[in-house]
Design an enzyme around this catalytic site. Structure first.
Site, PDB file in Angstrom:
ATOM      1  N   TYR A  14       0.878  -0.952  -0.052  1.00  0.00           N
ATOM      2  CA  TYR A  14      -0.007  -0.070   0.057  1.00  0.00           C
ATOM      3  C   TYR A  14       1.003   1.157  -0.054  1.00  0.00           C
ATOM      4  O   TYR A  14       1.858   1.222   0.889  1.00  0.00           O
ATOM      5  CB  TYR A  14      -0.868   0.046   1.353  1.00  0.00           C
ATOM      6  N   CYS A  17       1.489   2.927   3.329  1.00  0.00           N
ATOM      7  CA  CYS A  17       1.812   2.166   4.654  1.00  0.00           C
ATOM      8  C   CYS A  17       3.382   2.498   5.060  1.00  0.00           C
ATOM      9  O   CYS A  17       4.258   2.386   4.134  1.00  0.00           O
ATOM     10  CB  CYS A  17       1.605   0.589   4.136  1.00  0.00           C
ATOM     11  N   PHE A  19       5.406   0.726   7.013  1.00  0.00           N
ATOM     12  CA  PHE A  19       6.238  -0.397   6.705  1.00  0.00           C
ATOM     13  C   PHE A  19       6.613  -0.772   4.967  1.00  0.00           C
ATOM     14  O   PHE A  19       7.712  -1.037   4.663  1.00  0.00           O
ATOM     15  CB  PHE A  19       5.599  -1.917   7.282  1.00  0.00           C
ATOM     16  N   CYS A  20       5.651  -0.691   4.355  1.00  0.00           N
ATOM     17  CA  CYS A  20       6.174  -0.544   2.783  1.00  0.00           C
ATOM     18  C   CYS A  20       7.195   0.643   2.441  1.00  0.00           C
ATOM     19  O   CYS A  20       8.019   0.216   1.666  1.00  0.00           O
ATOM     20  CB  CYS A  20       4.815  -0.463   2.063  1.00  0.00           C
TER      21      CYS A  20
END
Length: 279
Positions: A14, A17, A19-20
């Site tokens: 995403y 996001c 973490f992404c």
């Protein structure tokens, strides 16, 4: 430097996001080409091939296809592969086995105990880290980014109904939504996340004004980097720099980000990170 085409990467993500964003910051900084597959956060059909249902997921092909899960595992495994060509990527990933645990609430979760370690021999370790304390500092702040900093994002970007709506407007613009789905996500999602952020605020024992926790955390990071280093990694970013930058930049364009820039000392470090990471 890797031979052209020797490592083929596809990132399922995403866009908004944190973490992404961490993984993208790492890949971009190291100049690794990769394809992006934006996942629909409602249907998630793009990752139906995977039993692991979170993002990011990185599909890596370095001779044989391999699926890497968890942002910190992805970063540690790929960094190890870049430094140490003794082992195949498949063997390196095997050093990060998933461990299933059950929380106090009875929820089953998957953890990776050694995900902040680079799997290097003594010679390779000395090449990357001048001393043990440098390695431990990097690991400490990578873990801090995952365990604390990331949990300050949602309560801050969904702090008020107005901020929640602005955040979802950004999420819908940057994400993969159909027209009606996007409208639904924007308004229903904004309301839902406004209330979720209140629960997160309570769960993580944040102050009434969650901005104070964000400012304190960011200034704690700036203090840890210190005045005598450009980055925590010295003259160039290390994995902790990339993690913190990746988490914070998902707030760009939102009120929380502007407030952070005004009320903390993060701006010089953040601008240096922007200069060394290709957009």
């Amino acid at each position: 430097q890797l031979p052209a085409g020797s490592l083929q990467l596809t990132l399922y993500q995403y866009k908004t996001c944190p973490f992404c964003s961490k993984v993208r910051a790492f890949l971009d900084y190291h100049g690794l080409p990769y394809e992006i597959v934006e996942v629909n956060p409602i249907m998630r059909k793009e990752i139906k091939f995977s039993s692991y249902r979170k993002v990011p997921i990185l599909l890596a092909n370095a001779g044989s296809p391999l699926q890497l899960n968890d942002s910190s595992v992805i970063i540690s495994a790929i960094k190890t592969y870049l430094i140490s060509r003794r082992n195949s990527l498949e063997e390196i990933v095997s050093f990060y086995p998933p461990i299933k645990t059950v929380t106090e609430q009875g929820k089953e979760v998957v953890e990776y105990e050694n995900k902040y370690w680079l799997m290097l021999d003594e010679k390779e370790t000395k090449k990357v880290y001048p001393g043990k304390e440098v390695r431990m500092e990097e690991m400490k702040w990578r873990k801090w980014a995952d365990d604390w900093l990331v949990h300050l994002i949602s309560p801050n970007v969904y702090r008020t109904p107005k901020e929640a709506l602005a955040s979802f407007d950004y999420i819908v613009r940057e994400g993969k939504f159909g027209t009606l789905e996007g409208l639904f996500a924007k308004y229903v999602g904004a309301v839902a996340m406004f209330f979720v952020s209140k629960r997160l605020k309570k769960r993580h024992q944040l102050r009434d004004d969650v901005r104070e926790d964000l400012y304190e955390a960011v200034n704690e990071w700036v203090k840890a980097v210190g005045k005598n280093r450009l980055f925590m990694g010295g003259n160039k970013p290390n994995l902790a720099d990339l993690a913190v930058y990746g988490v914070l930049r998902v707030m760009e364009g939102l009120e929380a980000f502007d407030d952070m820039m005004v009320h903390t000392k993060i701006q010089p470090w953040y601008q240096r990170m922007e200069e060394v990471i290709p957009k």
